[in-house]
Design a protein around this motif. Structure first.
Motif, mmCIF file in Angstrom:
data_model
loop_
_atom_site.group_PDB
_atom_site.id
_atom_site.type_symbol
_atom_site.label_atom_id
_atom_site.label_comp_id
_atom_site.label_asym_id
_atom_site.label_seq_id
_atom_site.Cartn_x
_atom_site.Cartn_y
_atom_site.Cartn_z
ATOM 1 N N PRO A 249 0.824 -1.211 0.000
ATOM 2 C CA PRO A 249 0.000 0.000 0.000
ATOM 3 C C PRO A 249 0.862 1.266 0.000
ATOM 4 O O PRO A 249 1.822 1.372 0.763
ATOM 5 C CB PRO A 249 -0.809 -0.125 1.289
ATOM 6 C CG PRO A 249 -0.866 -1.603 1.547
ATOM 7 C CD PRO A 249 0.463 -2.144 1.075
ATOM 8 N N ASP A 250 0.525 2.191 -0.913
ATOM 9 C CA ASP A 250 1.268 3.455 -1.038
ATOM 10 C C ASP A 250 2.744 3.210 -1.359
ATOM 11 O O ASP A 250 3.606 4.007 -0.991
ATOM 12 C CB ASP A 250 1.141 4.288 0.240
ATOM 13 C CG ASP A 250 -0.301 4.614 0.579
ATOM 14 O OD1 ASP A 250 -1.065 4.936 -0.357
ATOM 15 O OD2 ASP A 250 -0.665 4.525 1.764
ATOM 16 N N GLY A 251 3.002 2.119 -2.073
ATOM 17 C CA GLY A 251 4.375 1.775 -2.420
ATOM 18 C C GLY A 251 4.849 2.441 -3.704
ATOM 19 O O GLY A 251 4.394 3.538 -4.055
ATOM 20 N N GLU A 252 5.749 1.761 -4.425
ATOM 21 C CA GLU A 252 6.346 2.308 -5.650
ATOM 22 C C GLU A 252 5.260 2.585 -6.692
ATOM 23 O O GLU A 252 4.279 1.844 -6.793
ATOM 24 C CB GLU A 252 7.364 1.321 -6.223
ATOM 25 C CG GLU A 252 8.590 1.090 -5.354
ATOM 26 C CD GLU A 252 9.572 2.246 -5.439
ATOM 27 O OE1 GLU A 252 9.520 3.001 -6.439
ATOM 28 O OE2 GLU A 252 10.385 2.395 -4.518
ATOM 29 N N PRO A 253 5.423 3.647 -7.491
ATOM 30 C CA PRO A 253 4.438 3.948 -8.531
ATOM 31 C C PRO A 253 4.458 2.897 -9.637
ATOM 32 O O PRO A 253 5.524 2.395 -10.005
ATOM 33 C CB PRO A 253 4.875 5.319 -9.058
ATOM 34 C CG PRO A 253 6.336 5.396 -8.745
ATOM 35 C CD PRO A 253 6.526 4.637 -7.468
ATOM 36 N N CYS A 254 3.270 2.575 -10.146
ATOM 37 C CA CYS A 254 3.154 1.622 -11.239
ATOM 38 C C CYS A 254 2.676 2.357 -12.482
ATOM 39 O O CYS A 254 1.963 3.364 -12.384
ATOM 40 C CB CYS A 254 2.175 0.509 -10.865
ATOM 41 S SG CYS A 254 1.993 -0.787 -12.118
ATOM 42 N N ARG A 255 3.027 1.845 -13.646
ATOM 43 C CA ARG A 255 2.635 2.525 -14.883
ATOM 44 C C ARG A 255 1.136 2.428 -15.152
ATOM 45 O O ARG A 255 0.616 3.107 -16.043
ATOM 46 C CB ARG A 255 3.425 1.976 -16.068
ATOM 47 C CG ARG A 255 3.347 0.476 -16.245
ATOM 48 C CD ARG A 255 4.231 0.010 -17.380
ATOM 49 N NE ARG A 255 4.095 -1.431 -17.579
ATOM 50 C CZ ARG A 255 4.536 -2.064 -18.644
ATOM 51 N NH1 ARG A 255 5.144 -1.392 -19.610
ATOM 52 N NH2 ARG A 255 4.386 -3.371 -18.763
ATOM 53 N N CYS A 256 0.395 1.600 -14.360
ATOM 54 C CA CYS A 256 -1.059 1.539 -14.521
ATOM 55 C C CYS A 256 -1.741 2.704 -13.818
ATOM 56 O O CYS A 256 -2.944 2.914 -13.981
ATOM 57 C CB CYS A 256 -1.598 0.215 -13.982
ATOM 58 S SG CYS A 256 -1.673 0.101 -12.182
ATOM 59 N N GLY A 257 -0.987 3.457 -12.995
ATOM 60 C CA GLY A 257 -1.545 4.600 -12.292
ATOM 61 C C GLY A 257 -1.704 4.391 -10.798
ATOM 62 O O GLY A 257 -1.911 5.360 -10.062
ATOM 63 N N LYS A 258 -1.619 3.134 -10.347
ATOM 64 C CA LYS A 258 -1.724 2.862 -8.917
ATOM 65 C C LYS A 258 -0.319 2.836 -8.297
ATOM 66 O O LYS A 258 0.687 3.069 -8.977
ATOM 67 C CB LYS A 258 -2.427 1.509 -8.677
ATOM 68 C CG LYS A 258 -3.825 1.411 -9.289
ATOM 69 C CD LYS A 258 -4.633 0.270 -8.687
ATOM 70 C CE LYS A 258 -3.989 -1.090 -8.861
ATOM 71 N NZ LYS A 258 -4.025 -1.568 -10.249
ATOM 72 N N ASN A 259 -0.256 2.563 -7.012
ATOM 73 C CA ASN A 259 1.019 2.448 -6.311
ATOM 74 C C ASN A 259 1.098 1.096 -5.597
ATOM 75 O O ASN A 259 0.099 0.609 -5.067
ATOM 76 C CB ASN A 259 1.185 3.566 -5.275
ATOM 77 C CG ASN A 259 1.403 4.916 -5.908
ATOM 78 O OD1 ASN A 259 0.451 5.554 -6.364
ATOM 79 N ND2 ASN A 259 2.631 5.367 -5.949
ATOM 80 N N GLY A 260 2.290 0.527 -5.581
ATOM 81 C CA GLY A 260 2.523 -0.697 -4.833
ATOM 82 C C GLY A 260 2.127 -1.978 -5.531
ATOM 83 O O GLY A 260 2.037 -3.035 -4.884
ATOM 84 N N CYS A 261 1.885 -1.945 -6.851
ATOM 85 C CA CYS A 261 1.546 -3.159 -7.587
ATOM 86 C C CYS A 261 2.738 -4.120 -7.611
ATOM 87 O O CYS A 261 3.900 -3.709 -7.501
ATOM 88 C CB CYS A 261 1.156 -2.835 -9.025
ATOM 89 S SG CYS A 261 -0.350 -1.865 -9.208
#
Length: 404
Positions: A249-261
């Motif tokens: 949760p609230d981790g590294e940014p993902c290219r899908c737009g979310k964080n922590g994937c």
């Protein structure tokens, strides 16, 4: 009395069952087909005779020498019955493969292009050139090609041939329509992980396995699901996005737009990004960070760089946590991990296995085989071609379901 249309449909289903049995067995006798399909020997003889005349299958002599009499006559698919082409669109390259009716590669090609920096019309022109070159290299004509499969990362509804989202461009993709116009043939669009899952099911380590998962590792992280012998796609065809499950949760940014994937820690791009950030903070002489590649940081980690090894170890642990959840849910016979990312070896997959063992119930862990599949440059495109072959083989029952 059975209507003619019903008789024709029944015969088509019987032919599919026989053809599929031959495909799965490789080589099989008529007697064995009758026993395994439940069809009469007379029906099997008539249907296989028609398929031999059509060029779909051929007769071969058994290699086993009998104690008396002639060798058994076996049936096998005719490799020259159909040829298809597969195309895999990646961030920095497009790969191509022409395969025959049994999935053997006749020619392959990789062409570099920065896909996200080009318009789809230019990419389509580029792919058309690659397809035509690859077909010519296979000593075939475009008229010999039964169809083209295109694999791309992202959310793909294969039933309608629509790419709803891909990290390679903004907005909905029209690449299937553009290629169909240029190539003048049927073009099938599929998620890249699903395409190699079909190839694993038809030609690879998933052959003959009813329940297995494929996890793909490259610039992104994808997954294919086979349950009871059938590909599972979800309600609107875009399920199995394993790489975009949030693990931190609230981790590294993902290219899908979310964080922590999962993808934001495990993919080649994520590992390279985190490695560059780590090396930029290091005192003393630094490598050229702009020119640094995933192969470079993998080699440095394997040579003992403790900081980089930690990044790979964290990736493996997060991957293992994710796969442990999949095993708990699906109870698969196999989990097959493939893609360029397998180059990392024990840097990622030793901590992954430890995490899986830690987080999965013992009974499920013992029942699941986790395999790393050696990766070849043409495997992505071969997977896309395999998807087209699966369409050519498709049961009449499947065709009815898709038409509804």
């Amino acid at each position: 009395m059975i209507k003619v249309a019903n008789r024709d449909f029944t015969r088509a289903v019987n032919q599919f069952n026989i053809l599929n049995r031959i495909r799965e067995a490789g080589r099989i006798s008529r007697v064995e087909i009758a026993e395994q399909t439940g069809q009469s020997r007379a029906s099997v003889t008539n249907i296989t005779a028609a398929m031999i005349e059509q060029g779909l299958i051929r007769e071969e002599q058994s290699g086993d020498k009998p104690s008396r009499g002639r060798r058994r006559i076996m049936l096998a698919l005719n490799p020259d019955a159909a040829f298809v082409v597969g195309v895999k669109i990646s961030e920095l390259q497009v790969s191509f493969a022409v395969v025959d009716f049994i999935g053997d590669v006749k020619s392959s090609l990789i062409m570099p292009i920065r896909v996200s920096e080009r318009s789809e019309e230019i990419v389509a022109d580029f792919i058309e050139d690659g397809v035509r070159h690859c077909v010519k290299d296979a000593k075939l004509n475009m008229e010999d090609i039964a169809g083209c499969g295109v694999a791309v990362s992202g959310f793909v509804d294969s039933a309608s041939g629509t790419c709803l989202w891909t990290p390679l461009k903004e907005g909905q993709s029209l690449i299937r329509q553009l290629l169909a116009e240029r190539l003048n043939m049927d073009v099938f669009l599929e998620n890249d992980a699903n395409s190699v899952t079909v190839a694993a099911q038809w030609f690879g380590q998933g052959k003959g396995v009813d329940d297995f998962l494929v996890v793909t590792m490259e610039h992104g992280v994808g997954m294919g699901i086979v349950v009871n012998g059938n590909m599972y796609r979800g309600h609107n065809g875009i399920g199995a996005e394993f790489g975009h499950v949030v693990m931190v949760p609230d981790g590294e940014p993902c290219r899908c737009g979310k964080n922590g994937c999962i993808e934001s820690y495990v993919s080649d791009g994520a590992i390279l990004r985190r490695s560059r950030a780590f090396l930029s903070r290091r005192r003393g002489e630094k490598p050229d960070l702009d020119q640094l590649t995933i192969e470079d940081v993998t080699a440095m980690a394997k040579n003992g760089d403790a900081g980089l090894k930690k990044i790979f170890r964290e990736a493996g642990t997060i991957l293992g946590q994710g796969i442990s959840g999949l095993i708990q849910i699906f109870n698969p016979q196999k989990v097959i991990i493939m893609g360029e990312g397998v180059r990392a070896g024990d840097l990622v997959y030793a901590p992954m296995r430890r995490a899986v063992k830690k987080f999965v119930n013992a009974e499920l862990y013992e029942a699941t085989e986790i395999l790393l599949q050696e990766w070849h440059d043409d495997d992505w495109a071969r997977g896309a071609a395999g998807f087209v072959l699966s369409e050519l083989y498709k049961s009449p029952l499947d065709c009815i379901r898709r038409a509804k």
